[in-house]
Structures are given as structure tokens and as C-alpha cells.
Design a protein around this motif. Structure first.
Motif, PDB file in Angstrom:
ATOM      1  N   GLN A  21      50.139  40.279  34.867  1.00  0.00           N
ATOM      2  CA  GLN A  21      49.481  40.751  34.554  1.00  0.00           C
ATOM      3  C   GLN A  21      49.632  41.315  33.167  1.00  0.00           C
ATOM      4  O   GLN A  21      48.782  42.257  31.659  1.00  0.00           O
ATOM      5  CB  GLN A  21      48.932  41.869  35.572  1.00  0.00           C
ATOM      6  CG  GLN A  21      47.759  43.045  35.104  1.00  0.00           C
ATOM      7  CD  GLN A  21      46.647  42.071  34.656  1.00  0.00           C
ATOM      8  OE1 GLN A  21      46.123  41.565  35.594  1.00  0.00           O
ATOM      9  NE2 GLN A  21      45.846  42.582  33.598  1.00  0.00           N
ATOM     10  N   HIS A  81      37.083  35.489  40.480  1.00  0.00           N
ATOM     11  CA  HIS A  81      36.309  36.195  39.704  1.00  0.00           C
ATOM     12  C   HIS A  81      35.110  37.055  40.251  1.00  0.00           C
ATOM     13  O   HIS A  81      35.450  37.350  41.211  1.00  0.00           O
ATOM     14  CB  HIS A  81      34.648  34.955  39.545  1.00  0.00           C
ATOM     15  CG  HIS A  81      34.927  33.779  38.475  1.00  0.00           C
ATOM     16  ND1 HIS A  81      35.789  32.596  39.722  1.00  0.00           N
ATOM     17  CD2 HIS A  81      35.689  33.225  37.375  1.00  0.00           C
ATOM     18  CE1 HIS A  81      35.821  31.761  38.493  1.00  0.00           C
ATOM     19  NE2 HIS A  81      36.185  31.773  37.181  1.00  0.00           N
ATOM     20  N   LEU A  82      35.420  38.303  39.003  1.00  0.00           N
ATOM     21  CA  LEU A  82      35.008  39.476  39.455  1.00  0.00           C
ATOM     22  C   LEU A  82      33.016  40.023  38.642  1.00  0.00           C
ATOM     23  O   LEU A  82      33.193  38.922  38.049  1.00  0.00           O
ATOM     24  CB  LEU A  82      34.969  40.400  38.870  1.00  0.00           C
ATOM     25  CG  LEU A  82      37.095  40.233  39.123  1.00  0.00           C
ATOM     26  CD1 LEU A  82      38.256  40.673  37.635  1.00  0.00           C
ATOM     27  CD2 LEU A  82      37.755  40.000  40.454  1.00  0.00           C
ATOM     28  N   ASP A  98      36.408  37.054  34.806  1.00  0.00           N
ATOM     29  CA  ASP A  98      37.714  35.739  36.089  1.00  0.00           C
ATOM     30  C   ASP A  98      38.573  36.941  36.506  1.00  0.00           C
ATOM     31  O   ASP A  98      38.743  37.744  35.686  1.00  0.00           O
ATOM     32  CB  ASP A  98      38.261  35.130  35.379  1.00  0.00           C
ATOM     33  CG  ASP A  98      39.209  35.673  33.795  1.00  0.00           C
ATOM     34  OD1 ASP A  98      39.863  37.289  34.081  1.00  0.00           O
ATOM     35  OD2 ASP A  98      39.460  34.515  32.185  1.00  0.00           O
ATOM     36  N   LEU A  99      39.594  36.487  36.831  1.00  0.00           N
ATOM     37  CA  LEU A  99      40.607  37.660  37.819  1.00  0.00           C
ATOM     38  C   LEU A  99      41.462  38.589  36.306  1.00  0.00           C
ATOM     39  O   LEU A  99      42.238  39.329  36.581  1.00  0.00           O
ATOM     40  CB  LEU A  99      41.889  36.662  38.526  1.00  0.00           C
ATOM     41  CG  LEU A  99      43.059  37.248  39.707  1.00  0.00           C
ATOM     42  CD1 LEU A  99      41.680  38.175  39.887  1.00  0.00           C
ATOM     43  CD2 LEU A  99      43.774  36.420  39.911  1.00  0.00           C
ATOM     44  N   GLY A 101      39.828  39.829  34.200  1.00  0.00           N
ATOM     45  CA  GLY A 101      39.197  40.981  32.956  1.00  0.00           C
ATOM     46  C   GLY A 101      39.121  39.838  32.222  1.00  0.00           C
ATOM     47  O   GLY A 101      38.452  40.698  31.885  1.00  0.00           O
ATOM     48  N   ARG A 401      38.341  44.672  39.568  1.00  0.00           N
ATOM     49  CA  ARG A 401      40.401  43.173  38.754  1.00  0.00           C
ATOM     50  C   ARG A 401      41.553  43.862  40.058  1.00  0.00           C
ATOM     51  O   ARG A 401      41.904  43.292  40.527  1.00  0.00           O
ATOM     52  CB  ARG A 401      40.634  43.703  37.884  1.00  0.00           C
ATOM     53  CG  ARG A 401      41.430  42.763  37.379  1.00  0.00           C
ATOM     54  CD  ARG A 401      42.321  42.269  35.903  1.00  0.00           C
ATOM     55  NE  ARG A 401      43.043  43.975  35.670  1.00  0.00           N
ATOM     56  CZ  ARG A 401      42.942  44.793  34.897  1.00  0.00           C
ATOM     57  NH1 ARG A 401      42.838  44.531  33.164  1.00  0.00           N
ATOM     58  NH2 ARG A 401      44.465  45.436  35.033  1.00  0.00           N
ATOM     59  N   ASP A 402      41.426  45.053  40.041  1.00  0.00           N
ATOM     60  CA  ASP A 402      42.289  46.161  41.251  1.00  0.00           C
ATOM     61  C   ASP A 402      42.516  45.217  41.790  1.00  0.00           C
ATOM     62  O   ASP A 402      43.821  44.992  42.800  1.00  0.00           O
ATOM     63  CB  ASP A 402      42.437  47.647  40.422  1.00  0.00           C
ATOM     64  CG  ASP A 402      42.880  47.881  39.039  1.00  0.00           C
ATOM     65  OD1 ASP A 402      43.577  47.578  38.430  1.00  0.00           O
ATOM     66  OD2 ASP A 402      42.934  48.169  39.487  1.00  0.00           O
ATOM     67  N   GLN A 405      43.109  41.188  42.555  1.00  0.00           N
ATOM     68  CA  GLN A 405      44.182  41.175  42.328  1.00  0.00           C
ATOM     69  C   GLN A 405      45.814  41.941  43.801  1.00  0.00           C
ATOM     70  O   GLN A 405      46.923  41.168  44.283  1.00  0.00           O
ATOM     71  CB  GLN A 405      44.851  42.036  41.420  1.00  0.00           C
ATOM     72  CG  GLN A 405      44.004  40.792  39.934  1.00  0.00           C
ATOM     73  CD  GLN A 405      45.061  41.668  38.821  1.00  0.00           C
ATOM     74  OE1 GLN A 405      45.819  42.259  38.726  1.00  0.00           O
ATOM     75  NE2 GLN A 405      44.795  40.781  37.958  1.00  0.00           N
TER      76      GLN A 405
END
Length: 413
Positions: A21, A81-82, A98-99, A101, A401-402, A405
Motif C-alpha cells: 500500500q 470500491h469506495l 478503487d481500493l 484510492g 479506504r482505511d 483495507q
């Protein structure tokens, strides 16, 4: 007691994912160096993470030579997805990502304050659904929503306030309509998070953040964490009693508090006192063609005008006596509120965020620092924020995102 094999594997996997990451795509050899794990352990974790769909081969490293090139592994950005929303009194803006960011689509929509709660919520939710669909996203994993109000730390809900009714209903409707994790957070806290991760406070794990925009607010980033307070109200600096307002705030309104000195309306009035040109406020264009409401200044326009005044004063420099005096007076006002925060918390660093903080830049920050040094003995570095009004949406995306994840990395996908 040593960790069990399954626990050790989970720890190693999360360690590798964190490096992927932060550092971007890496070879197995690079992962070995960064994690300190043996070559067989890295090979095992790479295989596990590929099988779970969390990472994939994204390329090869090195010039081609005898034998195969080293494979480069990266997080599978489309694994989840976010979405992030910045909810204001005048409307909503959002991004779908997306994952990792990376933004896939973005949109904004004005929403009239006179619009009833149900249709207002429907417009905001429909905008998110449409934007996600246009980006090719069929399912959102996490959605973070930034709102201008107090979040109850016990329930995670927006507390009753004078904000439009649709603000309080939005998160619940999103949860009903979307199979996603919905996170609600105060907008100033999100802006401070963004400045700490990718803005002016990247090198600090303790600092105070002062939002200077339509209104004023503060966020307290202490020992790497946002501090929210017992009721979620830590940082409600607009209610702070300060000299120079001609009155006192009350439990029902911050008029007479620090807001009356440093909010965008106060900045426009202050500029007029020093003979600076104050642009006319544009009139609001109703978001609803059928909405019957009088034409009044658009709330967002107030901060646009205030930040433009500050930027022009900074550009004029010390040669313009009116602009110079205006900046000194504004710095003094800001320092009054900042002194209360820094004298209690001693954060060592104060970031001036929001649209006005960005417009003032280093010039305004330096003047605030000089005034602050005369008000209390605690050394405090004052920095201009680097993200301005975009910090809220950026912080919301980081939060989404946090959360995604955490769920995916800790569960192995």
C-alpha cells in the motif's frame, strides 16, 4: 507465548500488504528486504494473497537477461470500491474510487435548503448510485460521509443541530440502499486527517488543525489520533468566547464567539473596514426549478469571496497599506482563537486549513505565528494548509479506504 502458525501468517500477510500500500508494486525480493521474512515465507504469503484476490502480478522488474525477470506484485485495486461524500448545507460532492484510492468518477449536486428531507436525501443517494454505475462499479464496499456537525461517539450518528434535515437522514438511507459499510465523520476531522496523510502535517503525529472556511472549526490530532471528546464536540471552536465580538455565544448559536471574528462573513466585513474592495455576493440559483424560495446569497459563495479577498491582500504585499493592515488584523483575530487551543494542548504545530487558510498561505501563517508568540509562551509552529476546501473529500476517501483495507486485509480477502 509465541503466536500460532495461523496468527503468524495473518501478521505477515498484513505486513506485506501494508508495504504494498505504502510503497507501491514490489517484487518478492523487495518484500523480503522490507518485511525481514525468509524467502520461503515471502513465497508462501505471495501465493496466499494471490489466491485470496488481494494482490496480482502487475509487471516485471529489471532488464531482460538469462532466466525469467522478477515478477512485480501489486494490490488488486478492483478488489473493492469506495465512495466519499462531502455534505454541505448547499449540496453534496462525491468521488467513487478503487481500493487504492484512485478516483474513478466524481460528481456534485446543489440541493436547495428549502427542499424537504425525503426528496433531498433521494437526490443525494441517487447521485451516488448513478456516479458509481457510470464508473462501472456494481458494488461499493465502504462509503465515508463528511458532515458539518457533531457525531455521537457512542452511536456514530449525526446529533441534532440546525443543519438541513436531510443531513441526519442520509447515512441511514445509504445503509438501507447500499450493501456497504457507511462511516459518518465530522468534516473538520476529515480535513485534518487529509492534511496529516498528504498535506501540510505529513511529518507530525501531534498538531492542532484550524478550519477557516464558511465557518470555523478545529480538529485535535494527538499522538497519531483524532480526539473527538466525550460528546463528539472536541474542536467546536466557533463557540469559543473571545474578546472583540461585542457579545457572547450561547448554547443555541455561535454568534458572539470566535466564529464572529474569523468566519467568512466577518472576513468580508473586516476587509471593508480597511478599504479593500469587497466583491458583491452572487445570488443563489435555486437547485429546484419549482422551489419557491427568495434569492439569497449562496452559502458557498461567501467563502469563495472571503478567500479571494485574503489572496488578493497577500498578493498586494506590504506596499499596500490597507491590505497589510487587513492581514495583520485578521492574523490577530485568528491568533485569539488559536491561543486558546495551543495554551491548553501545547501541540507544537498549528495548521491553518480550509479555503481561507490556503488563500493566506505562508504570509498569513507567519503573521498568525507572530501574534500567537505574543499571546502565550508555548512555541508553536504555524503552517498553511496544503489542501484547502478539497481536504474534506480527500479525508473521507482516506477513511473509506482505511475501513475497506481493514476488513479485507485482516480477513485475508
Amino acid at each position: 507465548m509465541p503466536a500460532s502458525p495461523s496468527t503468524a501468517r495473518a501478521i505477515n500477510d498484513r505486513l506485506a500488504l501494508d508495504f504494498l500500500q505504502r510503497e507501491g508494486p514490489l517484487t518478492a525480493g523487495q518484500l523480503k528486504v522490507l518485511t525481514g521474512l525468509s524467502r520461503p515465507s515471502v513465497a508462501d504469503l505471495v501465493e496466499r494473497l494471490q489466491e485470496s484476490g488481494l494482490i496480482r502480478i502487475v509487471g516485471e522488474a529489471g532488464a531482460r537477461r538469462r532466466g525469467p525477470n522478477a515478477r512485480v506484485y501489486g494490490i488488486a485495486a478492483d478488489r473493492a470500491h469506495l465512495a466519499a461524500l462531502d455534505v454541505r448545507t448547499q449540496g453534496v460532492s462525491l468521488v467513487v474510487a478503487d481500493l487504492l484510492g484512485t478516483t474513478l468518477a466524481e460528481a456534485a449536486l446543489p440541493i436547495s435548503r428549502s427542499l424537504p428531507t425525503e426528496p433531498a436525501v433521494e437526490r443525494a443517494v441517487a447521485l451516488l448510485e448513478r456516479t458509481a454505475r457510470d464508473a462501472g462499479v456494481t458494488r461499493l464496499h465502504s462509503v465515508a460521509v463528511g458532515v458539518p456537525g457533531l457525531i455521537d461517539p457512542g452511536t456514530g450518528e449525526l446529533r441534532e443541530s440546525g443543519l438541513p434535515g436531510w443531513h441526519r437522514s442520509l447515512a441511514a438511507v445509504l445503509q438501507e440502499r447500499l450493501p456497504a459499510r457507511i462511516v459518518l465523520e465530522n468534516e473538520t476531522n476529515l480535513a485534518a486527517l487529509a492534511e496529516q496523510r498528504s498535506g501540510a502535517a505529513r511529518d507530525r503525529d501531534t498538531f492542532a488543525f484550524l478550519w477557516l472556511g464558511q465557518g470555523v472549526g478545529a480538529a485535535l490530532f494527538l499522538d497519531g489520533r483524532i480526539r473527538r471528546g466525550a460528546s463528539g464536540g472536541a474542536g467546536e471552536i466557533g463557540f469559543l468566547p473571545v474578546p472583540g465580538t461585542g457579545g457572547l455565544p450561547s448554547a443555541s448559536g455561535c454568534d458572539g464567539g470566535f466564529h464572529s471574528l474569523a468566519g467568512s462573513s466577518a472576513i468580508r466585513a473586516l476587509a471593508g473596514e480597511f478599504g479593500l474592495k469587497v466583491p458583491e455576493m452572487p445570488e443563489r440559483k435555486a437547485a429546484e426549478p419549482t422551489a419557491a424560495e427568495p434569492e439569497t446569497p449562496e452559502p458557498a459563495a461567501a467563502v469563495v469571496v472571503a478567500s479571494a479577498i485574503v489572496a488578493e491582500a497577500v498578493a498586494a504585499g506590504a506596499d499596500d497599506t490597507g491590505a497589510d493592515a487587513f492581514l495583520d488584523a485578521l492574523a490577530h483575530r485568528i491568533a485569539l482563537g488559536a491561543a486558546a487551543v495551543t495554551s491548553i494542548l501545547d501541540p507544537g504545530c498549528l495548521v491553518l486549513g480550509g479555503e481561507v487558510g490556503l488563500a493566506g498561505g505562508g504570509e498569513l501563517a507567519n503573521r498568525v505565528a507572530a501574534r500567537l508568540a505574543g499571546l502565550n509562551p508555548l512555541p508553536t509552529e504555524v503552517r498553511p494548509g496544503g489542501l484547502g476546501g478539497t481536504a474534506i473529500l480527500h479525508g473521507a476517501l482516506l477513511t473509506a479506504r482505511d475501513r475497506a483495507q481493514e476488513d479485507l486485509f485482516d480477513s485475508g480477502g
